[in-house]
Motif scaffolding. Structure first.
Motif, PDB file in Angstrom:
ATOM      1  N   SER A   1      48.123  30.158  41.535  1.00 39.05           N
ATOM      2  CA  SER A   1      47.200  31.017  42.254  1.00 39.05           C
ATOM      3  C   SER A   1      46.215  31.660  41.277  1.00 39.05           C
ATOM      4  N   GLY A   2      44.941  31.616  41.622  1.00 39.37           N
ATOM      5  CA  GLY A   2      43.929  32.289  40.805  1.00 39.37           C
ATOM      6  C   GLY A   2      43.350  31.456  39.672  1.00 39.37           C
ATOM      7  N   CYS A   3      43.719  30.170  39.592  1.00 35.59           N
ATOM      8  CA  CYS A   3      43.236  29.356  38.467  1.00 35.59           C
ATOM      9  C   CYS A   3      41.830  28.808  38.697  1.00 35.59           C
ATOM     10  N   GLY A   4      41.284  28.980  39.905  1.00 34.37           N
ATOM     11  CA  GLY A   4      39.900  28.560  40.144  1.00 34.37           C
ATOM     12  C   GLY A   4      39.759  27.302  40.979  1.00 34.37           C
ATOM     13  N   LYS A   5      40.851  26.830  41.604  1.00 30.16           N
ATOM     14  CA  LYS A   5      40.794  25.597  42.401  1.00 30.16           C
ATOM     15  C   LYS A   5      39.856  25.752  43.605  1.00 30.16           C
ATOM     16  N   THR A   6      40.099  26.817  44.371  1.00 27.20           N
ATOM     17  CA  THR A   6      39.321  26.999  45.594  1.00 27.20           C
ATOM     18  C   THR A   6      37.854  27.215  45.267  1.00 27.20           C
ATOM     19  N   THR A   7      37.588  27.987  44.221  1.00 28.76           N
ATOM     20  CA  THR A   7      36.190  28.234  43.850  1.00 28.76           C
ATOM     21  C   THR A   7      35.508  26.918  43.489  1.00 28.76           C
TER      22      THR A   7
ATOM     23  N   THR B   1      34.184  38.890  37.751  1.00 24.01           N
ATOM     24  CA  THR B   1      35.332  37.983  37.633  1.00 24.01           C
ATOM     25  C   THR B   1      34.852  36.567  37.317  1.00 24.01           C
TER      26      THR B   1
ATOM     27  N   TYR C   1      31.738  35.692  39.586  1.00 25.60           N
ATOM     28  CA  TYR C   1      31.406  36.408  40.818  1.00 25.60           C
ATOM     29  C   TYR C   1      30.625  37.678  40.473  1.00 25.60           C
TER      30      TYR C   1
ATOM     31  N   ASP D   1      31.161  40.681  40.874  1.00 16.67           N
ATOM     32  CA  ASP D   1      31.928  41.794  40.287  1.00 16.67           C
ATOM     33  C   ASP D   1      32.349  41.506  38.835  1.00 16.67           C
TER      34      ASP D   1
ATOM     35  N   ALA E   1      35.820  33.071  37.675  1.00 14.13           N
ATOM     36  CA  ALA E   1      36.813  32.274  38.412  1.00 14.13           C
ATOM     37  C   ALA E   1      36.924  30.887  37.808  1.00 14.13           C
TER      38      ALA E   1
HETATM   39  P1  ATP Z   1      44.738  30.456  45.258  1.00 18.41           P
HETATM   40  O1  ATP Z   1      45.673  29.280  45.150  1.00 18.41           O
HETATM   41  O2  ATP Z   1      45.440  31.772  45.231  1.00 18.41           O
HETATM   42  O3  ATP Z   1      43.733  30.312  46.367  1.00 18.41           O
HETATM   43  P2  ATP Z   1      42.744  29.519  43.364  1.00 18.41           P
HETATM   44  O4  ATP Z   1      43.215  28.763  42.206  1.00 18.41           O
HETATM   45  O5  ATP Z   1      42.174  28.770  44.482  1.00 18.41           O
HETATM   46  O6  ATP Z   1      43.881  30.487  43.876  1.00 18.41           O
HETATM   47  P3  ATP Z   1      40.277  31.006  43.347  1.00 18.41           P
HETATM   48  O7  ATP Z   1      40.382  31.415  44.786  1.00 18.41           O
HETATM   49  O8  ATP Z   1      39.276  29.999  42.974  1.00 18.41           O
HETATM   50  O9  ATP Z   1      41.695  30.560  42.789  1.00 18.41           O
HETATM   51  O10 ATP Z   1      40.023  32.334  42.504  1.00 18.41           O
HETATM   52  C1  ATP Z   1      39.869  32.320  41.105  1.00 18.41           C
HETATM   53  C2  ATP Z   1      39.667  33.745  40.609  1.00 18.41           C
HETATM   54  O11 ATP Z   1      38.464  34.274  41.161  1.00 18.41           O
HETATM   55  C3  ATP Z   1      40.770  34.700  41.026  1.00 18.41           C
HETATM   56  O12 ATP Z   1      40.985  35.604  39.968  1.00 18.41           O
HETATM   57  C4  ATP Z   1      40.180  35.417  42.222  1.00 18.41           C
HETATM   58  O13 ATP Z   1      40.712  36.711  42.334  1.00 18.41           O
HETATM   59  C5  ATP Z   1      38.716  35.465  41.877  1.00 18.41           C
HETATM   60  N1  ATP Z   1      37.857  35.458  43.072  1.00 18.41           N
HETATM   61  C6  ATP Z   1      37.865  34.582  44.106  1.00 18.41           C
HETATM   62  N2  ATP Z   1      36.901  34.872  45.008  1.00 18.41           N
HETATM   63  C7  ATP Z   1      36.262  35.982  44.537  1.00 18.41           C
HETATM   64  C8  ATP Z   1      35.157  36.787  45.002  1.00 18.41           C
HETATM   65  N3  ATP Z   1      34.517  36.499  46.147  1.00 18.41           N
HETATM   66  N4  ATP Z   1      34.789  37.849  44.251  1.00 18.41           N
HETATM   67  C9  ATP Z   1      35.426  38.138  43.091  1.00 18.41           C
HETATM   68  N5  ATP Z   1      36.456  37.414  42.584  1.00 18.41           N
HETATM   69  C10 ATP Z   1      36.872  36.355  43.299  1.00 18.41           C
END
Ligand code: ATP
Length: 355
Positions: free
Chosen positions: A39-45, A17, A13, A15, A19
Motif C-alpha cells: 500500500s502506498g508504493c505508487g501503483k494506483t497513481t 507527497t 501531488y 500537498d 507518489a
Molecule cells: P494502495 O494499494 O493503498 O492503493 P498504491 O500503491 O496504489 O497504494 P497510491 O494510491 O498510488 O499507492 O499512493 C501513493 C502515495 O501517494 C501514497 O503515499 C498516498 O498517500 C499518496 N497519494 C495518493 N493520492 C494522493 C493525493 N490525491 N494527494 C496527496 N497524496 C496522495
C-alpha cells in the motif's frame, strides 16, 4: 490493441507527497502486465496517469505510437475497472453494458451485437434483465468487466478489481480474467498488492516500492531471483529466509554452520545475505548427515504441507516447507539442511542481488 510505454514518470501531488519517484515501464502489445507492491508504493497513481485521470508532474506516456500526455481519458481508448464496481443501480445488466456504447452513438445493431458478445464472454446471458441489487458481488464485478469489454479498447487498466470478493470467487475470477485476456489478446495492466494474484495472472510483474520499480520479470524470474531484499521478502508465502552467510571451505555458511552451495562470481569484499526458499530446506531427525542442530518453534499444518518454524543458530524464524508426512512436535530437536541449488545472494548494505 497497443503496447504502453511509461518513461521517467514522476508524480508529486499538490500537498508535496511524491507518489511516484521514477517509473519506467515497457508493456508489450497483448501483454498481461501486473504492478505489484505494498500500500502506498505508487501503483494506483501510475495506473491513473496511464488512464489520464491524474496528470504526471513529469515523464511521458505512450499508448501504441501515440504520446497521450495531453489527451483526456476519453481519447486514450482504454477501459478501466476499479475495486468498486460503480454500476448504474437503476439500469438492468444489458443497459449497464450498452450505456458506454450508446454514449458513443454506435448504431443499435452494433450495440446489441457487442453486448451479446461481452455477455457471452463473461457468462452473463441469464442475468441480462437484472438490476445490480439483484446480483451477487461476483456477478456485479463480471458486469463491470463486461462493460469494459464492450468498448473493445486498445488496453484494459485494472485497479484491484477483485479485492471485494471472497477468496473462492477471487480465484474463479482470476482464472476468468486470465482466460479472457488470452482470448482477446488485449493489453492489460493489472494493479494488486496480492502477490499470489500477481504470480498467477501476470505474464510479467513489476514490483514497486516507494514510487520506484525494484524489479520487472516473469513470475518465475521474480520467484527464483528476487532483485533485492525487498522483493525477496515480498514474493512467496512464506517468503524467503534471509540468512547471513560467509564463504568458507568452498561453501557458503551461516554463523551456525548451515552449508549452502555458493553461486558463481560471488563478491567477497562485503557482508552477504543468502535468500533461501522454505522448500530449499529440510528438517530431519537430529544429527542426520550434513545437518546443523535446530529446534522446532512451531508447526503450521496446512493439509498438503507443513511449515516448520525452526530456531537455528540464534535465528528463531527459519521457515521450512515439508510434506505433511514429516511430523515433529513443537520444541522437538531437529536437524536442518539445505537441499536446493545455489541461492540468490544479496549485499547486506545495498540490499541488492549480487550473485
Ligand atoms: P494502495 O494499494 O493503498 O492503493 P498504491 O500503491 O496504489 O497504494 P497510491 O494510491 O498510488 O499507492 O499512493 C501513493 C502515495 O501517494 C501514497 O503515499 C498516498 O498517500 C499518496 N497519494 C495518493 N493520492 C494522493 C493525493 N490525491 N494527494 C496527496 N497524496 C496522495
Amino acid at each position: 490493441m497497443a503496447g504502453i510505454e511509461v518513461t521517467t514518470l514522476h508524480k508529486r501531488y499538490p500537498d508535496g507527497t511524491v507518489a511516484v519517484e521514477h517509473v519506467d515501464l515497457s508493456i508489450g502489445d497483448g501483454e498481461l502486465f501486473v504492478m505489484l507492491g505494498p500500500s502506498g508504493c505508487g501503483k494506483t497513481t501510475t495506473l491513473r496517469a496511464i488512464a489520464g485521470l491524474e496528470r504526471q508532474t513529469s515523464g511521458d506516456i505512450h499508448i501504441g505510437d501515440t504520446l497521450v500526455n495531453d489527451l483526456p481519458p476519453a481519447e486514450r481508448d482504454i477501459a478501466m475497472v476499479f475495486q468498486f464496481y460503480a454500476l448504474y443501480p437503476h439500469l438492468r445488466t444489458r443497459d449497464n453494458l450498452a450505456f458506454p456504447l450508446r454514449a458513443e452513438g454506435l448504431p443499435k445493431a452494433e450495440v446489441e451485437e457487442r453486448v451479446a458478445e461481452a455477455a457471452r464472454l463473461m457468462r452473463l446471458d441469464a442475468l441480462l434483465d437484472r438490476r445490480p441489487h439483484r446480483l451477487s458481488g461476483g456477478e456485479q464485478q463480471r458486469v463491470a468487466l463486461a462493460r469494459a469489454l464492450v468498448r473493445r479498447p486498445r488496453a484494459f487498466l485494472m485497479d484491484e478489481p477483485l479485492t471485494n470478493l471472497d477468496a473462492e470467487l477471487r480465484a474463479d475470477m482470476r482464472t476468468e480474467i486470465k482466460h479472457l485476456q488470452g482470448e482477446l489478446g488485449t493489453t492489460m495492466v493489472y494493479v494488486t498488492h496480492d502477490q499470489v494474484e500477481a504470480m498467477s495472472l501476470g505474464h510479467r510483474i513489476a514490483i514497486l516500492n516507494k514510487g520506484r520499480v525494484e524489479q520487472i520479470g516473469t513470475p518465475l524470474e521474480v520467484y527464483d531471483r528476487p532483485a533485492s531484499l525487498f522483493c525477496a521478502a515480498f514474493i512467496g508465502s512464506p517468503p524467503m529466509n534471509l540468512i547471513e552467510v560467509e564463504l568458507a571451505d568452498g561453501k557458503l555458511r551461516s554463523k551456525s554452520g548451515l552449508a549452502l552451495t555458493p553461486p558463481p562470481n560471488l563478491p567477497l569484499d562485503r557482508s552477504l545475505i543468502a535468500g533461501v526458499r522454505p522448500e530449499a530446506l529440510e528438517v530431519t531427525e537430529p544429527g542426520a548427515d550434513g545437518t546443523v542442530p535446530g529446534r522446532v518453534v512451531s508447526a503450521e499444518w496446512l493439509g498438503d504441507e507443513i511449515i516448520y518454524v525452526v530456531d537455528h543458530g540464534g535465528q528463531r524464524d527459519v521457515r521450512v516447507r515439508m510434506p505433511p508426512t514429516v511430523r515433529f512436535a513443537a520444541d522437538a530437536p531437529v536437524g536442518l539442511r539445505h537441499t536446493g541449488g545455489p541461492p540468490p545472494v544479496y549485499d547486506a548494505s545495498t540490499e541488492e542481488l549480487v550473485a
